[in-house]
Write an enzyme that holds these catalytic residues in place. Sequence first.
Site, PDB file in Angstrom:
ATOM      1  N   ARG A 142      36.797  48.902  24.578  1.00 39.01           N
ATOM      2  CA  ARG A 142      37.543  47.759  24.064  1.00 39.01           C
ATOM      3  C   ARG A 142      36.838  46.435  24.381  1.00 39.01           C
ATOM      4  NH1 ARG A 142      42.081  50.946  25.790  1.00 39.01           N
ATOM      5  NH2 ARG A 142      42.247  49.797  27.756  1.00 39.01           N
TER       6      ARG A 142
ATOM      7  N   SER B  24      41.776  63.534  30.266  1.00 41.87           N
ATOM      8  CA  SER B  24      42.955  62.669  30.149  1.00 41.87           C
ATOM      9  C   SER B  24      44.247  63.477  30.195  1.00 41.87           C
ATOM     10  CB  SER B  24      42.886  61.870  28.841  1.00 41.87           C
ATOM     11  OG  SER B  24      43.830  60.834  28.818  1.00 41.87           O
TER      12      SER B  24
ATOM     13  N   ASN C  49      48.375  65.300  35.365  1.00 44.43           N
ATOM     14  CA  ASN C  49      48.559  66.162  36.538  1.00 44.43           C
ATOM     15  C   ASN C  49      50.034  66.330  36.886  1.00 44.43           C
ATOM     16  OD1 ASN C  49      45.795  64.715  36.943  1.00 44.43           O
ATOM     17  ND2 ASN C  49      45.668  66.533  38.216  1.00 44.43           N
ATOM     18  N   CYS C  50      50.783  65.239  36.773  1.00 48.42           N
ATOM     19  CA  CYS C  50      52.183  65.262  37.188  1.00 48.42           C
ATOM     20  C   CYS C  50      53.031  66.151  36.290  1.00 48.42           C
ATOM     21  CB  CYS C  50      52.752  63.847  37.202  1.00 48.42           C
ATOM     22  SG  CYS C  50      51.861  62.733  38.300  1.00 48.42           S
TER      23      CYS C  50
ATOM     24  N   PRO D 141      23.873  50.146  44.646  1.00 51.69           N
ATOM     25  CA  PRO D 141      23.944  49.286  43.460  1.00 51.69           C
ATOM     26  C   PRO D 141      24.166  50.089  42.174  1.00 51.69           C
ATOM     27  CG  PRO D 141      22.117  48.619  44.865  1.00 51.69           C
ATOM     28  CD  PRO D 141      22.648  49.894  45.442  1.00 51.69           C
TER      29      PRO D 141
ATOM     30  N   TYR E  90      29.911  52.728  40.787  1.00 51.40           N
ATOM     31  CA  TYR E  90      31.306  52.430  41.073  1.00 51.40           C
ATOM     32  C   TYR E  90      32.037  53.745  41.340  1.00 51.40           C
ATOM     33  CZ  TYR E  90      30.395  47.868  38.815  1.00 51.40           C
ATOM     34  OH  TYR E  90      29.902  46.634  38.472  1.00 51.40           O
ATOM     35  N   ALA E  91      33.216  53.649  41.952  1.00 50.85           N
ATOM     36  CA  ALA E  91      34.035  54.848  42.164  1.00 50.85           C
ATOM     37  C   ALA E  91      35.513  54.470  42.083  1.00 50.85           C
ATOM     38  CB  ALA E  91      33.722  55.498  43.501  1.00 50.85           C
TER      39      ALA E  91
END
Length: 566
Positions: free
Chosen positions: A21, A38, A41-42, A276, A279-280
Site C-alpha cells: 500500500r 494469514s 490461530n485463535c 542492519p 527487522y523482526a
Amino acid sequence: MKIVIVGGVAGGATAAARLRRLDEQAEIVVFERSGFISYANCGLPYYIGDVITDSDQLTLQTPESFHSRFRVSMKVHHEVTALHPEKHMVSVKNLETGEEFQETYDKLILSPGAKPTQPKLPGTNIDKLFTLRTVEDTLHIKDYIQKNHPKSAILAGGGFIGLELAENLRELGMEVTIVQRPKQLMNPFDSDMAAFIHNEMRKHGVKLALGHTVEGFRETQDGVQVLLKDEAPLQADMVVLAIGVTPDTKLAKEAGLELGIKGSILVNEHMQTSVPDIYAVGDAVQVKHYVTGQAALISLAGPANKQGRIVADHICGKNSSYPGSQGSSVIKVFDMTAAVTGVNETNAKKAGLNVDKVVLSPMSHAGYYPGGKVMTMKVVFEKETYRILGAQIVGYEGVDKRIDVLATAIHADMKAQDLAELDLAYAPPYSSAKDPVNLAGFMIENISDGTLKQFHIEDVKNLPHDGSVTLLDTRTPGEYQRGHVDGFVNIPVDNLRERLEEIPKEKPVYVMCQSGLRSYIATRILEGNGYTSYNFSGGFRFYDAVMNDRCLIETATACGMDLKEK
C-alpha cells in the site's frame, strides 16, 4: 527495493500488505513453511469443535488471493534455512521439491512466530499426543477425532489454547481433564479472578488437575497415560500439549542477532534487530510491557499485526514506532467471558510496584431491564500516583466493552479517579447510568480522598478474633444463614442505625456484605457516627467463590486425583 519476509501469518502478512500500500514498485517475497498464510490461530480450536465447519474460513487470504490483490509473491511450503546478513541473502528450501536456493534482499523481515513448547520428557513422540499451533496441526487433530472417535482427552496446560480446546472437545462429548503444575488456569489473571474461570470449567464438566507436575507420557493399548510426579498416572484416549509457546528464533540465533528473554529477538522501537536491514515482529520478539516498562513476551495477534504495520512504515520512510504491549485479551469460557488488560496484581508486585485494587460486582446492564447478569471486576492501580496498572473482568454480557474502555484508559495514561468522569453510552439493555467502569472510578476516588477504607481477601485470615475489633456482616439474616465468614456477626444494614449501641465505638469495625455495596453504606453510617470502619473489597460472593476454589484445588492435590465436583 526488494523485501523478503520470513513467515506469512499475522505479522508477516500485515507487513507485506502495508508495504504494498505504501510502495507500488517494491518487490516483496514471503516465505512460509506451512501450506497456509494469514490464518487465524485463535480460530483453530473452534474448527476442531465444529463451531467453524469450513476449513477455508480459517484463512483470511490464500497465496493466490494475496498475490491477486497485492502482487506479493507468497511462497508456501518454503522454509528459510539460514540467514546471511553480510551478503543480504537467505537460504531457502522448497519443501515440496527439495530444491534449495538463495534469495537476496534489501530489507529482511523476520516473522517466524513461536512454536509449541516441547518439554524434554519421555513419550512426547507418541502418535496420540498432539500440539496445536498451525492449520496443519488442526487438520491432524480433527482427522484423528473423526477416524478414531476418542472419548477422553487430557490437555497439558491451561492457557488460551488449552481452555478454548477444552470447551470445544467437551462440546463434542469428550471427557476432558486439564493438568498443569501451576495451581491456576490463565496466568494473565490473578488467582482470585481465575477462581471464576475454574468454576465455569467445572460447571461444564471439565476436570481440573492443578498443581500436578507432568513427568512424561506412556502409550498404552487403550490410549495414553500422563505420568505425574508422586501421583498415579492419568489415562485418556488422546493428549494435547498446550503448555505454552517458545519464540522460534533458531535462524536469528545462528545468524548472530542479539537475543533477549527466553531466546527472543531483541528489537528497538522501530522493530529493528541488532543487524542492519533486518527487522523482526510477532511472537518471536521481546517487547516492552507498556505498563511496567520491563521486557516481556506477549504472544497475541493484535501486537503482531501492529508491529508488522510499523515495520512496513519504517522501511518506507515513516517514523513509526511501537510503544509496547499492554496484553489486552479476551476469551470465551463456555457461557462466560473473561478479559484482561495491563498487568495483574501479582505481576505488578513482582515488578516492584506499590499497588492497590478495587473489586466490584456490577450488573451488565440496568437491573430493572430483564436479562442482566453480574460481572466481577478487578482494577489494579498504583498507590500515591493512582496510575491504572491493569484490569480483569469475568462475567457474561458487556465484559468485552468494559475491558476495552479500561485498556484505552491505561494507554491514555489516565488516573484511576478519572474513570468516574468518563461519559459512556447508556441505555437499559446495554448498561446503567452509572457504568461499571464509572463505579470503579467512584470507588477509587473515595479511596483517594479518604472516604473509603478497605480490607481484602488476603487480610481476612489475619483479622483478630480476640474482641479487639468488631467483625460485621450487614446482609439479611437469610443470606447470613446460607453462609458467612467465621467471627462476623450479623446486623442488616437497614437496622444498623437502631443497633449502633451493640457496636463498641472504640474498636475498628470490619464490614462485609454480599457484593460490597451495602457494607460500604454501613461504613458511611459508622463513620458518620464516630466509628473507624473498613469495607471488604468484593463482598462475600467474591470471598466464597475464591475460597471454595482454593479448597477444591488443595483437596484434589492432597488426595491424588479426586477431581469430581464437590
